[in-house]
Design an enzyme around this catalytic site. Structure first.
Site, PDB file in Angstrom:
ATOM      1  N   GLU A   1       8.195  -0.436  11.939  1.00 42.21           N
ATOM      2  CA  GLU A   1       9.366   0.450  11.857  1.00 42.21           C
ATOM      3  C   GLU A   1       8.814   1.859  12.012  1.00 42.21           C
ATOM      4  O   GLU A   1       8.143   2.359  11.110  1.00 42.21           O
ATOM      5  CB  GLU A   1      10.067   0.320  10.496  1.00 42.21           C
ATOM      6  CG  GLU A   1      10.580  -1.067  10.172  1.00 42.21           C
ATOM      7  CD  GLU A   1      11.925  -1.380  10.808  1.00 42.21           C
ATOM      8  OE1 GLU A   1      12.370  -0.612  11.677  1.00 42.21           O
ATOM      9  OE2 GLU A   1      12.511  -2.405  10.438  1.00 42.21           O
TER      10      GLU A   1
ATOM     11  N   CYS B   1      13.600   8.694   9.543  1.00 46.32           N
ATOM     12  CA  CYS B   1      13.330   8.137  10.885  1.00 46.32           C
ATOM     13  C   CYS B   1      14.615   8.064  11.701  1.00 46.32           C
ATOM     14  O   CYS B   1      14.570   8.143  12.919  1.00 46.32           O
ATOM     15  CB  CYS B   1      12.711   6.757  10.741  1.00 46.32           C
ATOM     16  SG  CYS B   1      13.625   5.735   9.588  1.00 46.32           S
TER      17      CYS B   1
ATOM     18  N   GLU C   1       9.333  14.177  17.374  1.00 41.25           N
ATOM     19  CA  GLU C   1       9.951  13.978  16.056  1.00 41.25           C
ATOM     20  C   GLU C   1       9.443  15.071  15.123  1.00 41.25           C
ATOM     21  O   GLU C   1       8.257  15.100  14.778  1.00 41.25           O
ATOM     22  CB  GLU C   1       9.564  12.598  15.503  1.00 41.25           C
ATOM     23  CG  GLU C   1      10.229  12.293  14.177  1.00 41.25           C
ATOM     24  CD  GLU C   1       9.748  10.984  13.551  1.00 41.25           C
ATOM     25  OE1 GLU C   1       8.528  10.738  13.527  1.00 41.25           O
ATOM     26  OE2 GLU C   1      10.602  10.225  13.078  1.00 41.25           O
TER      27      GLU C   1
ATOM     28  N   LYS D   1       0.881  -1.181   0.000  1.00 46.16           N
ATOM     29  CA  LYS D   1       0.000   0.000   0.000  1.00 46.16           C
ATOM     30  C   LYS D   1       0.908   1.218   0.000  1.00 46.16           C
ATOM     31  O   LYS D   1       1.686   1.438   0.926  1.00 46.16           O
ATOM     32  CB  LYS D   1      -0.906  -0.025   1.233  1.00 46.16           C
ATOM     33  CG  LYS D   1      -1.905   1.103   1.258  1.00 46.16           C
ATOM     34  CD  LYS D   1      -1.534   2.072   2.361  1.00 46.16           C
ATOM     35  CE  LYS D   1      -2.369   3.299   2.392  1.00 46.16           C
ATOM     36  NZ  LYS D   1      -1.677   4.484   1.880  1.00 46.16           N
TER      37      LYS D   1
HETATM   38  P1  NAD Z   1       2.154   7.721   8.563  1.00 45.99           P
HETATM   39  O1  NAD Z   1       2.150   6.881   9.793  1.00 45.99           O
HETATM   40  O2  NAD Z   1       1.297   8.915   8.522  1.00 45.99           O
HETATM   41  O3  NAD Z   1       1.744   6.832   7.293  1.00 45.99           O
HETATM   42  C1  NAD Z   1       2.423   5.655   6.957  1.00 45.99           C
HETATM   43  C2  NAD Z   1       1.512   4.795   6.123  1.00 45.99           C
HETATM   44  O4  NAD Z   1       0.425   4.364   6.935  1.00 45.99           O
HETATM   45  C3  NAD Z   1       0.898   5.511   4.921  1.00 45.99           C
HETATM   46  O5  NAD Z   1       0.875   4.645   3.812  1.00 45.99           O
HETATM   47  C4  NAD Z   1      -0.517   5.802   5.408  1.00 45.99           C
HETATM   48  O6  NAD Z   1      -1.443   5.913   4.353  1.00 45.99           O
HETATM   49  C5  NAD Z   1      -0.779   4.559   6.236  1.00 45.99           C
HETATM   50  N1  NAD Z   1      -1.889   4.683   7.182  1.00 45.99           N
HETATM   51  C6  NAD Z   1      -2.382   5.794   7.782  1.00 45.99           C
HETATM   52  N2  NAD Z   1      -3.451   5.475   8.552  1.00 45.99           N
HETATM   53  C7  NAD Z   1      -3.619   4.139   8.455  1.00 45.99           C
HETATM   54  C8  NAD Z   1      -4.534   3.208   9.022  1.00 45.99           C
HETATM   55  N3  NAD Z   1      -5.530   3.586   9.831  1.00 45.99           N
HETATM   56  N4  NAD Z   1      -4.410   1.910   8.702  1.00 45.99           N
HETATM   57  C9  NAD Z   1      -3.423   1.484   7.888  1.00 45.99           C
HETATM   58  N5  NAD Z   1      -2.533   2.321   7.306  1.00 45.99           N
HETATM   59  C10 NAD Z   1      -2.622   3.627   7.590  1.00 45.99           C
HETATM   60  O7  NAD Z   1       3.693   8.061   8.309  1.00 45.99           O
HETATM   61  P2  NAD Z   1       4.304   9.004   7.178  1.00 45.99           P
HETATM   62  O8  NAD Z   1       3.961  10.403   7.532  1.00 45.99           O
HETATM   63  O9  NAD Z   1       3.940   8.476   5.832  1.00 45.99           O
HETATM   64  O10 NAD Z   1       5.871   8.740   7.373  1.00 45.99           O
HETATM   65  C11 NAD Z   1       6.645   9.405   8.295  1.00 45.99           C
HETATM   66  C12 NAD Z   1       6.823   8.568   9.543  1.00 45.99           C
HETATM   67  O11 NAD Z   1       7.360   7.291   9.211  1.00 45.99           O
HETATM   68  C13 NAD Z   1       7.815   9.184  10.507  1.00 45.99           C
HETATM   69  O12 NAD Z   1       7.336   9.061  11.821  1.00 45.99           O
HETATM   70  C14 NAD Z   1       9.062   8.331  10.316  1.00 45.99           C
HETATM   71  O13 NAD Z   1       9.933   8.335  11.407  1.00 45.99           O
HETATM   72  C15 NAD Z   1       8.471   6.999  10.037  1.00 45.99           C
HETATM   73  N6  NAD Z   1       9.432   6.158   9.325  1.00 45.99           N
HETATM   74  C16 NAD Z   1      10.058   5.142  10.002  1.00 45.99           C
HETATM   75  C17 NAD Z   1      11.015   4.366   9.363  1.00 45.99           C
HETATM   76  C18 NAD Z   1      11.754   3.262  10.086  1.00 45.99           C
HETATM   77  O14 NAD Z   1      12.447   2.502   9.428  1.00 45.99           O
HETATM   78  N7  NAD Z   1      11.662   3.148  11.397  1.00 45.99           N
HETATM   79  C19 NAD Z   1      11.330   4.614   8.028  1.00 45.99           C
HETATM   80  C20 NAD Z   1      10.671   5.650   7.367  1.00 45.99           C
HETATM   81  C21 NAD Z   1       9.716   6.406   8.024  1.00 45.99           C
END
Ligand code: NAD
Length: 493
Positions: A255, A294, A395, A181
């Site tokens: 993650e 992240c 963050e 997704k």
């Molecule tokens: P987000 O949590 O807003 O979204 C991530 C994904 O989850 C998107 O595809 C979104 O559409 C989906 N999502 C949202 N609501 C959902 C639900 N109810 N059910 C299922 N899926 C849902 O994160 P973002 O803004 O896209 O990314 C930034 C965040 O990701 C930051 O906090 C960053 O630290 C983290 N991140 C972590 C890593 C890691 O390896 N630890 C890597 C990259 C990003």
């Protein structure tokens, strides 16, 4: 406001080997964050029914895919790696346009990492194997590592290709089928990656759906036929993923976010080391990714004896970064992903600047970007920060570094650990005791000493505390994350 250009192509979803629109027929604009007037494409606004179609396609493809000899899956993954490599520059250009990440510093290394990940997990496909117990001549007691079934990979927007690369080849090598997704803000490179993969994979083995998290993402969490949710994103959504998928006892790995410490000991800021340490901190802070990482080392702890000199050296280096159009070879930094994130970053900077006693060492908001039409801001460094301020605890996910002086090793370790996150940590010292005592006591899943680069293929990678659960990146992590063990005991004779 972006205007829909009639020329913007429609980029369909991949379900069961077919390129399809959503069942609702709604299409959403994908706007380039670095060029707000440009609608790159339109993608389907997927629904729960689309998620169901994708899961059913993945389920249907699973028996034949899992039944293959590992060499057959390996061959396909290695062919994909070669094909992705042929298209690496195209993928890099597309990801720069899609995410706003600068082409030279971020997008190209990211598309190369994707290639390497397919090659790595293709190469080790035969390692998803069990063991035999020496239980006497009348017994055959062995384990099989069997795939989980259908894996749902939920992706963030910040480095979509790399994160997809951390999930896709490992899950497929182990014999699972997959539904990815895409993030709302960065679907295009993943669709293009899938197009390349689908030239080699049987239909339904890899499916990609687009749409909103609370709709298509949620549908995957609750779907009884999704055996595992592999989620990368924010801690807030990750918590919801764990609750919802955990409710039906699906496998889950997370993650999540971070607020990683950079800890500078006095010797790292000596005349001979200061240059390299400043360059390393700049890298670790992921300024060239607009801090949208992240693992960004966004809390800088500098020993009080070298605090002023080190901060001055760092500011000099960081102010030389060129912020500009992501597709411009000269740009070191590109654009923030969207309006909401841009406003959030500026809000954090304002809140930091309003704190009594703060030292605004570098203010990226004063840079002039009037010639550009995107979400641009320069790097910001706020000094003399207290570890309990919002800007030191939350963050920001933007190019904002907070600097905090310290005097005593125990004190700095306590401050570094005073965070609900625990993803990365960067320690700068050539003194073995300082470096390794700190590395062992810091509560982070990944610690680097005297370097600040990105994850190395095959290493263990994942978070402590609220930064996540599970390790998928190493071969051991992939074994645990994408297979389940079956024990078989046979009486012989
Ligand atoms: P987000 O949590 O807003 O979204 C991530 C994904 O989850 C998107 O595809 C979104 O559409 C989906 N999502 C949202 N609501 C959902 C639900 N109810 N059910 C299922 N899926 C849902 O994160 P973002 O803004 O896209 O990314 C930034 C965040 O990701 C930051 O906090 C960053 O630290 C983290 N991140 C972590 C890593 C890691 O390896 N630890 C890597 C990259 C990003």
């Amino acid at each position: 406001m972006a205007t829909t250009l009639t020329a913007a192509p429609e980029r369909a979803m991949l379900i069961g080997g077919e390129w399809v629109a959503g069942v609702d027929g709604i299409w959403t604009d994908v706007v380039s964050p670095g060029r707000r007037g440009t609608v790159l494409a339109q993608v389907p606004e997927g629904s729960a029914e689309d998620a169901d179609r994708a899961v059913r396609a993945a389920r249907a493809a699973f028996p034949a895919w899992r039944a293959l000899h590992f060499k057959d899956r390996q061959k396909i993954l290695l062919q994909i790696a070669d094909a992705l490599e042929e298209h690496a520059e195209e993928l890099a250009q597309l990801t720069a346009a899609d995410t706003g990440n600068a082409l030279r510093t971020q997008a190209r290394p990211e598309s190369q990492t994707l290639v390497t990940l397919f090659r790595y997990f293709g190469g080790v496909a035969g390692e998803f194997k069990g063991t035999v117990l020496p239980a006497g001549d009348d017994q055959l007691q062995y384990t099989r590592r069997e795939p989980l079934g259908v894996v749902a990979g939920i992706l963030p927007w910040n480095s979509p290709l790399m994160i997809a690369g951390m999930k896709t080849p490992a899950a497929l090598a182990a014999g699972n089928t997959l539904v990815l997704k895409t993030a709302e803000d960065a679907p295009l490179t993943i669709l293009r990656m899938a197009e390349i993969c689908s030239q080699f994979l049987p239909p339904g083995v890899l499916n990609v759906i687009t749409g909103r998290g609370p709709v298509v993402g949620e549908a995957l969490l609750v779907h009884p036929d999704v055996d595992k949710v592999s989620f990368t994103g924010s801690t807030g959504v990750g918590r919801h993923v764990a609750q919802t998928a955990g409710q039906r006892l699906a496998h889950v790995s997370l993650e999540l976010g971070g607020k990683s410490p950079n800890i500078v000991f006095p010797d790292a800021a000596s005349a001979e080391n200061i240059e390299a340490t400043a360059a390393g901190v700049l890298l670790a802070m992921r300024f060239t990714r607009q801090g949208q990482s992240c693992t960004a080392g966004s809390r800088l702890f500098v020993h009080a004896d070298v605090y002023d000199t080190f901060l001055a050296a760092l500011v000099e280096k960081v102010s030389a970064l060129k912020v500009g159009d992501p597709l411009d070879e000269a740009s070191d930094m590109g654009s923030i992903i969207n309006q909401k994130q841009y406003e959030s970053v500026l809000g954090y900077i304002e809140s930091g600047k309003a704190q009594p006693g703060v030292d605004v060492a570098l203010d990226g908001t004063t840079q002039d970007f009037s010639g550009l039409d995107g979400y641009y801001t320069g790097p910001t460094i706020l000094g003399s920060v207290a570890n309990d301020w919002r800007i030191a605890q939350e963050e920001i996910f933007g190019p904002v570094l907070v600097a905090i002086p310290w005097r005593d090793r125990d004190e700095v370790i306590a401050m570094a650990n005073d965070s609900h996150y625990g993803l990365g940590a960067y320690i700068w010292s050539n003194n073995l005791t300082d470096a390794l005592d700190t590395a062992h006591r810091v509560e982070s899943g990944w610690v680097q000493v005297n370097q600040g680069g990105g994850q190395v293929i095959g290493q263990s990678y994942g978070g402590y505390k609220s930064s996540g659960i599970g390790r998928e990146f190493s071969i051991e992590g992939a074994l645990e994350s994408f297979t389940q063990i079956k024990q078989i005991n046979v009486k012989l004779g």
